[in-house]
Scaffold this motif. Structure first.
Motif, mmCIF file in Angstrom:
data_model
loop_
_atom_site.group_PDB
_atom_site.id
_atom_site.type_symbol
_atom_site.label_atom_id
_atom_site.label_comp_id
_atom_site.label_asym_id
_atom_site.label_seq_id
_atom_site.Cartn_x
_atom_site.Cartn_y
_atom_site.Cartn_z
ATOM 1 N N LEU A 115 -0.177 6.533 -5.077
ATOM 2 C CA LEU A 115 0.506 6.023 -3.900
ATOM 3 C C LEU A 115 -0.243 6.321 -2.604
ATOM 4 C CD1 LEU A 115 3.079 4.633 -2.821
ATOM 5 C CD2 LEU A 115 4.136 6.898 -2.690
ATOM 6 N N PHE A 116 -0.855 7.500 -2.511
ATOM 7 C CA PHE A 116 -1.492 7.925 -1.267
ATOM 8 C C PHE A 116 -3.021 7.812 -1.313
ATOM 9 C CE2 PHE A 116 2.281 11.052 -1.077
ATOM 10 C CZ PHE A 116 3.098 10.053 -0.570
ATOM 11 N N GLN A 117 -3.542 6.970 -2.155
ATOM 12 C CA GLN A 117 -4.984 6.943 -2.351
ATOM 13 C C GLN A 117 -5.762 6.504 -1.108
ATOM 14 O OE1 GLN A 117 -5.867 4.212 -5.515
ATOM 15 N NE2 GLN A 117 -5.217 2.381 -4.366
ATOM 16 N N ASP A 118 -5.127 5.785 -0.187
ATOM 17 C CA ASP A 118 -5.823 5.356 1.030
ATOM 18 C C ASP A 118 -5.455 6.191 2.250
ATOM 19 O OD1 ASP A 118 -7.100 3.417 -0.357
ATOM 20 O OD2 ASP A 118 -6.037 1.712 0.523
ATOM 21 N N LEU A 119 -4.607 7.200 2.075
ATOM 22 C CA LEU A 119 -4.120 7.980 3.218
ATOM 23 C C LEU A 119 -5.005 9.206 3.445
ATOM 24 C CD1 LEU A 119 -0.259 7.799 2.597
ATOM 25 C CD2 LEU A 119 -1.789 6.130 3.665
ATOM 26 N N HIS A 120 -6.256 8.961 3.772
ATOM 27 C CA HIS A 120 -7.234 10.043 3.885
ATOM 28 C C HIS A 120 -6.982 10.920 5.105
ATOM 29 C CE1 HIS A 120 -9.138 7.798 0.748
ATOM 30 N NE2 HIS A 120 -9.494 6.788 1.552
ATOM 31 N N ASN A 121 -6.251 10.422 6.097
ATOM 32 C CA ASN A 121 -6.023 11.182 7.320
ATOM 33 C C ASN A 121 -4.589 11.714 7.432
ATOM 34 O OD1 ASN A 121 -8.545 11.086 8.978
ATOM 35 N ND2 ASN A 121 -8.287 8.886 8.611
ATOM 36 N N LEU A 122 -3.842 11.634 6.344
ATOM 37 C CA LEU A 122 -2.456 12.075 6.377
ATOM 38 C C LEU A 122 -2.376 13.584 6.620
ATOM 39 C CD1 LEU A 122 0.406 10.854 5.981
ATOM 40 C CD2 LEU A 122 0.315 11.720 3.636
ATOM 41 N N THR A 123 -1.619 13.980 7.634
ATOM 42 C CA THR A 123 -1.438 15.405 7.942
ATOM 43 C C THR A 123 0.012 15.856 7.784
ATOM 44 O OG1 THR A 123 -1.110 14.924 10.291
ATOM 45 C CG2 THR A 123 -3.374 15.388 9.562
ATOM 46 N N PHE A 124 0.974 14.933 7.870
ATOM 47 C CA PHE A 124 2.400 15.283 7.761
ATOM 48 C C PHE A 124 3.070 14.335 6.778
ATOM 49 C CE2 PHE A 124 6.817 14.592 8.831
ATOM 50 C CZ PHE A 124 7.310 15.864 9.019
ATOM 51 N N PHE A 125 3.817 14.916 5.813
ATOM 52 C CA PHE A 125 4.559 14.088 4.866
ATOM 53 C C PHE A 125 5.907 14.743 4.585
ATOM 54 C CE2 PHE A 125 5.524 13.093 0.286
ATOM 55 C CZ PHE A 125 6.005 11.812 0.556
ATOM 56 N N SER A 126 6.979 13.958 4.749
ATOM 57 C CA SER A 126 8.328 14.454 4.493
ATOM 58 C C SER A 126 9.031 13.538 3.505
ATOM 59 C CB SER A 126 9.132 14.525 5.787
ATOM 60 O OG SER A 126 10.471 14.912 5.511
ATOM 61 N N LEU A 127 9.545 14.165 2.452
ATOM 62 C CA LEU A 127 10.341 13.451 1.459
ATOM 63 C C LEU A 127 11.694 14.146 1.319
ATOM 64 C CD1 LEU A 127 9.729 10.987 -0.492
ATOM 65 C CD2 LEU A 127 9.541 12.695 -2.288
ATOM 66 N N ALA A 128 12.159 14.750 2.396
ATOM 67 C CA ALA A 128 13.409 15.510 2.367
ATOM 68 C C ALA A 128 14.593 14.612 2.035
ATOM 69 C CB ALA A 128 13.633 16.190 3.720
ATOM 70 N N ASN A 129 15.559 15.208 1.349
ATOM 71 C CA ASN A 129 16.816 14.537 1.028
ATOM 72 C C ASN A 129 16.596 13.250 0.234
ATOM 73 O OD1 ASN A 129 19.482 13.854 0.900
ATOM 74 N ND2 ASN A 129 19.874 14.099 3.082
ATOM 75 N N ASN A 130 15.945 13.396 -0.924
ATOM 76 C CA ASN A 130 15.787 12.307 -1.858
ATOM 77 C C ASN A 130 16.210 12.788 -3.245
ATOM 78 O OD1 ASN A 130 14.358 9.630 -0.842
ATOM 79 N ND2 ASN A 130 13.553 11.324 0.394
ATOM 80 N N LYS A 131 15.769 12.104 -4.292
ATOM 81 C CA LYS A 131 16.176 12.459 -5.657
ATOM 82 C C LYS A 131 14.967 12.654 -6.560
ATOM 83 C CE LYS A 131 20.528 9.922 -5.155
ATOM 84 N NZ LYS A 131 21.396 8.836 -5.679
ATOM 85 N N LEU A 132 13.891 13.134 -5.969
ATOM 86 C CA LEU A 132 12.660 13.339 -6.723
ATOM 87 C C LEU A 132 12.788 14.554 -7.639
ATOM 88 C CD1 LEU A 132 9.794 12.037 -6.784
ATOM 89 C CD2 LEU A 132 9.076 13.913 -5.291
ATOM 90 N N LYS A 133 12.402 14.385 -8.885
ATOM 91 C CA LYS A 133 12.521 15.467 -9.860
ATOM 92 C C LYS A 133 11.208 16.202 -10.082
ATOM 93 C CE LYS A 133 16.402 13.448 -12.388
ATOM 94 N NZ LYS A 133 16.915 12.983 -13.710
ATOM 95 N N GLN A 134 10.109 15.521 -9.835
ATOM 96 C CA GLN A 134 8.817 16.183 -9.992
ATOM 97 C C GLN A 134 7.757 15.450 -9.185
ATOM 98 O OE1 GLN A 134 7.630 16.066 -14.086
ATOM 99 N NE2 GLN A 134 7.546 13.828 -14.177
ATOM 100 N N LEU A 135 6.694 16.194 -8.870
ATOM 101 C CA LEU A 135 5.559 15.601 -8.174
ATOM 102 C C LEU A 135 4.517 15.172 -9.205
ATOM 103 C CD1 LEU A 135 4.865 17.815 -5.030
ATOM 104 C CD2 LEU A 135 5.516 15.414 -5.077
ATOM 105 N N PRO A 136 4.060 13.933 -9.149
ATOM 106 C CA PRO A 136 3.034 13.493 -10.097
ATOM 107 C C PRO A 136 1.733 14.275 -9.886
ATOM 108 C CG PRO A 136 4.048 11.627 -8.982
ATOM 109 C CD PRO A 136 4.493 12.854 -8.257
ATOM 110 N N LEU A 137 1.037 14.524 -10.939
ATOM 111 C CA LEU A 137 -0.217 15.244 -10.868
ATOM 112 C C LEU A 137 -1.257 14.438 -10.097
ATOM 113 C CD1 LEU A 137 -1.645 17.830 -11.862
ATOM 114 C CD2 LEU A 137 -2.441 16.507 -13.848
ATOM 115 N N GLY A 138 -1.874 15.066 -9.128
ATOM 116 C CA GLY A 138 -2.939 14.411 -8.369
ATOM 117 C C GLY A 138 -2.463 13.467 -7.292
ATOM 118 N N ILE A 139 -1.176 13.507 -6.950
ATOM 119 C CA ILE A 139 -0.671 12.557 -5.961
ATOM 120 C C ILE A 139 -1.292 12.787 -4.583
ATOM 121 C CG2 ILE A 139 1.324 14.010 -5.403
ATOM 122 C CD1 ILE A 139 2.883 11.370 -4.972
#
Length: 977
Positions: free
Chosen positions: A126-150
């Motif tokens: 999902l984030f393969q083009d986000l080379h300059n990403l410094t802040f990411f928030s996924l608060a208050n969702n229903k995620l059960k796990q983080l994919p490896l290498g995301i």
């Protein structure tokens, strides 16, 4: 041809007008008018499709917020046209899935917020083009796990917020972030983590802050050095986390550790851990009594000689004795006892050995009073900040703070203080900020603030003060902010504000003031910048008065909105005189009946003016009302009832950038007025009853084709009388025809006809009537027959007479014409065809006879049918040039009586006529014989028109065969040849 050229010129002028101004609009987003097309908000549009929301955004977007919509999915390449995007908010939507390449090409993206959605999984790429990403928030969702290498393609990630999800595998999280060498903050609160166990991975050394509050931790389960680089660690609200979980864990670099609401025994914890004693927040760790506190203090003192801050809040402490903190190391910073059960704080005697404390916090306790401390021997000279907010304090005694003479900030707000002793604040000579807002104070006295000469900020908002007495603030010469809003002030005595020489901001909103007294402001007339008078009871009885603000030369912010109970109805034209420095003016929620053209004349420096809902009914803005507001950049005029938008009203706002006109009564807008606003960037015309007519064709073209002025939600503006049609695309083809020209000429023709018709009726009535009948007969077979028989006439003469003269016709005319001279006459009672239209009979008789003899009498002149007969005959005389008409006058008729029969007078001047000899003749027999000879002679002439001889009134006739003319005393006569 001329009309076509005029239409082409009109279209050319229209296109030229459109090119003069350029602007734009967006379907579902609003641009920040000061961002230069880089910042957009797409909020609460209730759209489900992402492309529908952002399809028309320009590629220059840097900051984009898409919140509170119904978007459930982000498809691939959703933002491919927004490659400059750096800050993207997608929070508070209904997101469930995000496609693998949803964020493709967003190489510049730095911040991504996906919080408050229903996302259950993330694609590893999902984030393969986000080379300059410094802040990411996924608060208050229903995620059960983080994919490896995301996060493999986001090496610059600095802050990762994953709180309030369903995460259970900390090892997977650690592996996902292990390579993020710039990660500093990781928030995993409110998940389902049971431990911090991990495989052969470690947290990045850059990580300084880790929040794992409110999980299900029953152990840490991590290696000795796993948390060794952390500076801030929050493990609060892990109810099952035991003390022994920290056995062997390296916490020596921790500067702040929170263990609130865990099963950790802090004394035991300090014994087994290498954490710095002063780094632990002891709030909510079960230290309920003196014995536990003393045990802790003794242990701390063994470890350190002093600590910066000691947090003891949320421990349920009910009482503090002189020995509570006696054995603690020196506290040189803040002591926090908030959210406890304290009912009395005394004079802070329990701090008898903590004289170095600089800040003391006892908020959210059960304090009911502050006693006098005048006899207190202990003085805390270093205490600078004291907070008793959120208690139940009812009274403050005299000299209640004399033991803390150097305090600079005192917070007593949000209590129930009804009694503040006049000497309660005595001794606070260094006090700079005093919060007494949200209490029950009713009176303020001159002695109250007598020794607070250094006070700079005094907040008395939301009390019950009704009168400001003389010299209440006379000692506060350094006060810059005075907040008296939300009280019940009805009266300020003449010297009530005396002494406030440096006052900059005065808040009097939400009181019961009925007038503005300029005498109150003379003290700080050169320093006041903000004056808030909104929601009072101010009203004016006349438009002409002396301005109460005349001498406030530096006032920049004035609020007069929402006067109670019904708002100001009269706004004096001189009210704002002298306010040359005013930059912000608020007049919303009033009921002003009239805005005079010179109301704002002195406000030459005004930048922001809000008039939302300021007027009653329909507002007719006067030309020139904004003429001097050349520095105004924002005008809010929502729901004013404005009917007119013209250049005369708005034309001088040359610096205006933002204009809000929504919810007004405008049915049309003058494009010339919009063109006169060269700096305009933002135009809000939502909920206007704009008519989808040619009147707004120019406006439609302007809104659709401009490139600089943002028209908010243009493509959602409905037509006034057809909600299913939109304003931006209603049909304007017919508008390009110059209807004005056609209407002008049509109106001119109608007016000409209405003017000329009566004249034609008088002058040409019979000729027109005759023409009508001739035209009708021309189409009939009868007409053709009459034309064919014209040269072979059926009768020698048609006799036109009135029925009252019938006896003369039958006794004299018929015997002498048919009997003696053998002429064949046409008489209507004898020769007209039965059952035929009388008009057709008359026309047939005239055209079937060589001559028409009109027997003229006064009765003849009054007969409509006789008039028609002579009209037909005269037409043949004048228009067909045939000598067919003979006039016989049975009685003398004066010229005055003939004046209205202009057609007959024309015949008399042009043609022969005969006068029947009356009884006044000297020889009637001879005269009648001459009459018949003349008539027989006239009957025998052809149809060629010739001039006749003259016969005199006295019946004397010449015998000459040639035409002879002479004059009488009254009129001219002609003899038959």
């Amino acid at each position: 041809m001329g009309g076509l050229i005029h239409q082409l010129l009109s279209v050319t002028a229209l296109l030229a007008a459109v090119q003069l101004i350029s602007g734009y609009s967006f379907d579902n987003c609003i641009e920040d008018p000061y961002s230069n097309a880089t910042c957009f908000n797409c909020v609460n549009r209730k759209k489900k499709n992402m492309s529908t929301i952002i399809h028309d955004l320009p590629p220059s977007v840097i900051n984009l917020t898409i919140s509170m919509n119904e978007v459930g999915c982000i498809p691939n390449d959703s933002f491919v046209h927004l490659q400059e995007l750096q800050y993207l908010r997608l929070d508070q939507n209904h997101l469930v899935t995000i496609d693998q390449f949803a964020f493709r090409t967003l190489h510049q993206l730095q911040s991504l917020n996906l919080s408050v959605n229903s996302i259950t999984e993330l694609n590893p790429s999902l984030f393969q083009d986000l080379h300059n990403l410094t802040f990411f928030s996924l608060a208050n969702n229903k995620l059960k796990q983080l994919p490896l290498g995301i996060f493999s393609a986001t090496p610059k990630l600095n802050t990762l917020i994953m709180r309030q999800n369903l995460l259970t595998n900390f090892s997977g999280i650690a592996e996902s972030v292990s390579h993020l060498l710039n990660l500093r903050i990781l928030d995993l609160c409110y998940n389902n983590l049971a431990s911090l166990s991990h495989s052969n991975v470690s947290l990045p050394k850059s990580l300084t802050t880790l929040y794992i509050c409110r999980n299900n931790l029953s152990t840490l389960g991590c290696e000795h050095s796993f948390l060794g680089f952390l500076k801030v660690l929050d493990l609060s609200d892990n109810f099952r986390l035991p003390t022994m979980a920290f056995q062997g864990v390296d916490l020596r670099h921790i500067n702040y550790l929170r263990l609130r609401s865990t099963s950790v025994k802090v004394v035991a914890f300090l014994n087994i851990s290498n954490v710095k004693a002063g780094a632990v927040d002891f709030s909510g760790t079960g230290l309920k009594n003196d014995s536990l506190l003393m045990e802790l203090c003794k242990l701390l003192k063994k470890k350190v000689r002093w600590i910066k801050n000691l947090h003891l809040g949320m421990n349920g402490i009910e009482k503090l004795t002189n020995y509570t903190l006696y054995y603690c190391p020196k506290i040189k910073g803040a002591l926090d006892l908030s959210r406890s059960e304290l009912k009395s704080i005394g004079c802070l005697n329990f701090l008898n050995r903590q004289t170095d404390i600089r800040s003391f916090n006892a908020e959210h306790n059960h304090l009911t009073s502050l006693q006098s401390c005048k006899t207190q021997n202990m003085v805390l000279l270093n205490l600078e900040e004291l907070s008793y907010r959120y208690n139940r304090i009812l009274s403050v005694g005299p000299h209640a703070f004399c033991h803390i003479p150097n305090v600079r900030t005192l917070k007593l707000n949000i209590n129930s203080i009804a009694y503040l002793d006049q000497e309660a604040l005595k001794g606070l000579k260094r006090l700079e900020t005093l919060r007494l807002d949200n209490n029950l104070l009713t009176d303020l006295f001159p002695e109250t603030f007598e020794e607070n000469s250094r006070l700079q900020n005094l907040n008395l908002r939301n009390n019950r003060v009704s009168v400001i007495f003389n010299k209440t603030f006379h000692s506060l010469s350094n006060l810059s902010v005075l907040d008296l809003g939300g009280n019940k002030i009805t009266h300020i005595e003449p010297l009530g504000l005396d002494g406030l020489k440096n006052l900059s901001k005065l808040y009097l909103d939400g009181n019961n003031l009925k007038q503005i007294d300029s005498s109150h402001y003379h003290v700080f007339q050169d320093t006041l910048t903000v004056l808030d008078l909104q929601s009072n009871k101010i009203s004016f009885l006349t438009e002409n008065m002396e301005s109460p603000f005349m001498n406030l030369s530096k006032l920049s912010d004035l609020k007069l909105d929402g006067q109670r109970p019904h708002g100001m109805t009269i706004l004096p034209r001189t009210l704002f005189r002298g306010l040359y420095s005013l930059k912000f003016l608020y007049l919303t929620n009033n009921k002003i009946f009239y805005l005079a053209p010179d109301t704002f004349d002195d406000l030459t420096g005004l930048r922001f003016l809000t008039l939302d809902t300021c007027c009653v009914g329909v507002t007719q803005l006067q030309p020139g009302v904004f003429k001097n507001l050349r520095n105004l950049t924002a005008l809010a005029a929502e729901n004013m009832g404005i009917q007119n938008f013209s250049k005369e009203v708005f034309g001088n706002l040359t610096q205006l950038r933002k204009l809000q006109l929504n919810r007004n009564a405008l049915q049309s807008m003058d494009v010339d007025a919009l063109q006169s606003l060269p700096k305009l960037l933002y135009l809000d015309i939502r909920s206007l009853p704009l008519s989808c007519t040619c009147q707004n064709s120019l406006l439609q073209n302007w809104t659709r084709n401009n490139q600089n002025v943002q028209v908010v939600y243009l493509y959602n503006l409905p037509c006034q009388h057809n909600a299913k049609s939109n304003f931006y695309n209603f049909d304007t083809k017919v508008c390009y025809i110059d209807l004005g020209e056609y209407l002008f000429f049509s109106t001119a023709v109608v007016i000409f006809l209405f003017t000329v018709t009566p004249l034609l009726y008088v002058k040409l009535y019979w000729k027109l009537k005759y023409s009508y009948y001739v035209f009708r007969s021309w189409f009939s077979e009868q007409w053709r027959r009459l034309r064919e028989e014209e040269e072979n006439c059926k009768y020698d003469a048609f006799i036109s007479y009135n029925s009252s003269d019938e006896q003369w016709v039958m006794d004299q005319l018929v015997p002498n014409m048919e009997g003696n001279a053998s002429f064949k006459l046409c008489l209507h009672h004898r020769d007209f065809e039965l059952g035929r239209d009388i008009v057709d009979n008359i026309v047939s008789a005239v055209y079937s006879s060589r001559k028409t003899i009109c027997v003229v009498s006064r009765n003849f002149l009054q007969s409509e049918w006789c008039s028609l007969e002579i009209q037909l005959a005269s037409y043949r005389l004048f228009d067909e040039h045939r000598d067919v008409l003979l006039l016989v006058f049975l009685e003398p008729i004066s010229e005055r009586q003939l004046s209205s029969y202009h057609r007959m007078r024309k015949v008399m001047l042009k043609k022969t006529y005969l006068q029947w000899p009356g009884s006044d003749c000297t020889d009637p027999v001879q005269a009648q014989e001459l009459f018949w000879n003349q008539l027989h002679r006239a009957m025998r002439t052809g149809t060629r028109v010739i001039e006749g001889n003259v016969i005199s009134k006295d019946c004397v006739t010449t015998k000459s065969e040639e035409t002879e003319h002479f004059e009488t005393s009254d009129e001219n006569y002609y003899l038959l040849p």
